[in-house]
Scaffold this motif. Structure first.
Motif, short mmCIF file in Angstrom:
data_model
loop_
_atom_site.label_atom_id
_atom_site.label_comp_id
_atom_site.label_asym_id
_atom_site.label_seq_id
_atom_site.Cartn_x
_atom_site.Cartn_y
_atom_site.Cartn_z
N ILE A 74 -34.50 -19.04 8.05
CA ILE A 74 -34.65 -20.40 7.53
C ILE A 74 -35.74 -21.13 8.28
N TYR A 75 -36.56 -21.84 7.54
CA TYR A 75 -37.65 -22.61 8.14
C TYR A 75 -37.41 -24.08 7.87
N PHE A 76 -37.57 -24.86 8.90
CA PHE A 76 -37.28 -26.28 8.78
C PHE A 76 -38.49 -27.06 9.27
N PHE A 77 -39.09 -27.88 8.39
CA PHE A 77 -40.27 -28.66 8.77
C PHE A 77 -39.93 -30.14 8.68
N ASP A 78 -39.95 -30.80 9.82
CA ASP A 78 -39.62 -32.21 9.86
C ASP A 78 -40.92 -33.02 9.84
N GLU A 79 -41.19 -33.66 8.71
CA GLU A 79 -42.38 -34.49 8.50
C GLU A 79 -43.69 -33.76 8.82
N THR A 100 -25.41 -16.61 12.59
CA THR A 100 -25.60 -15.45 11.73
C THR A 100 -26.98 -15.50 11.08
N ILE A 101 -27.63 -16.65 11.18
CA ILE A 101 -29.00 -16.73 10.68
C ILE A 101 -29.88 -17.36 11.73
N SER A 102 -31.18 -16.99 11.69
CA SER A 102 -32.10 -17.55 12.67
C SER A 102 -32.95 -18.63 12.01
N VAL A 103 -33.33 -19.62 12.80
CA VAL A 103 -34.03 -20.78 12.29
C VAL A 103 -35.34 -20.99 13.03
#
Ligand code: ADP
Ligand code: MG
Length: 447
Positions: free
Chosen positions: A87-92, A15-18
């Motif tokens: 949603i934004y996801f930043f890994d290190e 339901t949400i994009s990442v």
């Protein structure tokens, strides 16, 4: 935490994009062939704005597999930001970046939340950057390779202070047997300490890069931190001291024994960690000193039976630091030891380096970009500058206060100390303290 659970569930339900910036940007070239321009075009045809914001113009037509780690990191962050998502996801995001670049991407990531109202999650081990970047933080604790528990989110300042304390009051859990202290150390009176080397100014010219270092003194037991932007010659300088490359002008003292950990470490050995270390360190491996002062704090116990070429980035880093500190030397050169380590390992590593130098009365020169690491490890500071990729020069060593002032004035940021833990915190630009400290010329507040 339930917030994380809800989030994961909505992602699973689609339901949400990442949008996702992966941890290991080094492996992007393995799966992606093409130019930086193509990578961005794949996300969105309209990428001229982000190119300008991230200053990617110079590398737009370079092949992905030919750009530096720092450039790759910035291109990957730009691509993740370019994507339209909930949603934004930043890994290190800070790996391979210098402080200026870290602050720049931190500000940009913040605008996603502040101006566009997006939900942003970041995993980050540079606590000064985390502190600056996030509003709230989850602490994750557990046992290496076994389990991890997400604690409830807290405002970032208290989350970091809790993290340092080793104790979660809300849940009555002690996740570390000691707290991590930022002791505001009295400056060492280096004028009273024996000198180990006077080093001359060194000059090195590459095809398109010209470097010249300041002349200086290294004292016994002193740890010199080396800070400065990427591509200003830090690694070149350290390599000259290590004898890996020869200076074009200036001499290196010949009777000084040097131990060197390179910035880029390779794991070619096909033996296990114990055999590799035993072979390199000989009798020193079994010494109480090595076991208690190096192997124990770097938590080698968990790694000793693993194959060197199967270690993760952080595991390999700890082994490389141990290998460097375990040698018999007068000067220990460590180029970016905090890379791939988590926050806790960084601070343990910094303290380990200091203790070994103090106890052996040997000297260290440490290149790093993590301010907490530098604060813990250094007695004095050398500041590198110039025009990245074109010309580099160094100043110092200066005492901590002067060195950090010279450096932070150039970076255009001020730090205060946290009232509770004494850890350094980046002042908000234009805040009362920021303006006052600039007025006093105290960019790195010592009190
Ligand atoms: N062997 C080499 N030949 C040509 N250029 C080099 C060589 N080694 C480094 N350089 C260049 O010198 C500059 C400084 O590099 P480096 O010392 O690695 O900087 P830093 O460690 O501060 O990031 C960079 O522009 C780099 O591309
Ligand atoms: Mg370097």
């Amino acid at each position: 935490g339930s917030e994380v659970y809800d989030y994961l569930k909505r992602v699973a339900d689609k339901t949400i994009s990442v949008s996702f910036k992966p941890q290991y940007v080094d492996s992007i070239p393995k799966t992606y062939k093409g130019k930086v321009r193509d990578l961005l075009a794949k996300v969105s045809p309209d990428h001229s704005g982000i190119v300008k914001e991230f200053n990617l113009g110079k590398i737009l037509d370079r092949e992905i597999d030919s750009i530096s780690g720092g450039e790759l990191q910035q291109a990957a962050i730009a691509a993740a930001m370019l994507k339209d998502a909930d949603i934004y996801f930043f890994d290190e995001p800070s790996s391979y970046l210098d402080i200026t670049q870290r602050l720049k991407i931190a500000r940009k990531i913040r605008t996603l939340a502040e101006e566009k109202g997006k939900y942003v999650m970041v995993i980050e081990h540079d606590l000064a950057i985390m502190d600056f970047l996030a509003d709230n933080a989850h602490l994750i604790y557990g046992s290496e390779g076994a389990y991890g528990i997400f604690a409830h989110p807290q405002p970032v300042r208290s989350a970091i202070n809790t993290y340092l304390s080793g104790y979660l009051r809300d849940e009555n859990v002690r996740f570390r047997d000691h707290s991590i202290e930022f002791d505001v150390r009295a400056p060492k009176h280096l004028d009273k300490v024996a000198k180990l080397i006077n080093f001359e100014s060194l000059r090195k010219r590459f095809e398109s890069f010209d470097f010249e270092s300041s002349a200086g003194v290294v004292h016994k037991g002193e740890v010199i931190g080396i800070v400065g932007p990427n591509a200003t010659g830090k690694t070149t300088f350290v390599k000259m001291l290590a004898g890996v490359i020869q200076p074009d002008e200036g001499k290196i003292e010949k009777n000084i024994k040097v131990s060197y950990k390179p910035q880029y470490i390779k794991s070619e050995s096909d033996s296990n960690v114990e055999l590799m270390l035993r072979t390199a360190l000989k009798g020193r491996f079994d010494s109480t000193f090595f076991q208690a002062e190096v192997a124990h704090p770097l938590q080698l116990k968990h790694l000793i039976n693993k194959q060197v070429n199967e270690l993760s980035g952080g595991e390999l880093q700890r082994v490389a630091v141990a290998l460097c500190l375990g040698q018999d030397a007068d000067v220990y050169l460590l180029d970016e030891p905090s890379a791939y380590l988590d926050s806790n390992q960084r601070m343990e590593c910094a303290k380990t380096i200091r203790r070994v130098m103090e106890k052996q009365q040997t000297s260290g020169m440490i290149v790093d970009h993590d301010v907490y690491f530098m604060d813990m490890v250094s007695d004095s500071i050398m500041v590198f500058g110039g025009e990245p990729g074109v010309r580099g020069e160094s100043e110092g060593p200066y005492d901590m206060r002067k060195g950090m002032n010279v450096f932070l004035r150039r970076m255009d940021i001020t730090f205060r100390r946290d009232e509770e833990t004494r850890r350094p915190r980046i002042n908000k630009a234009g805040s009362r303290l920021d303006r006052e400290q600039r007025g006093w010329g105290e960019y790195y507040y010592q009190e």
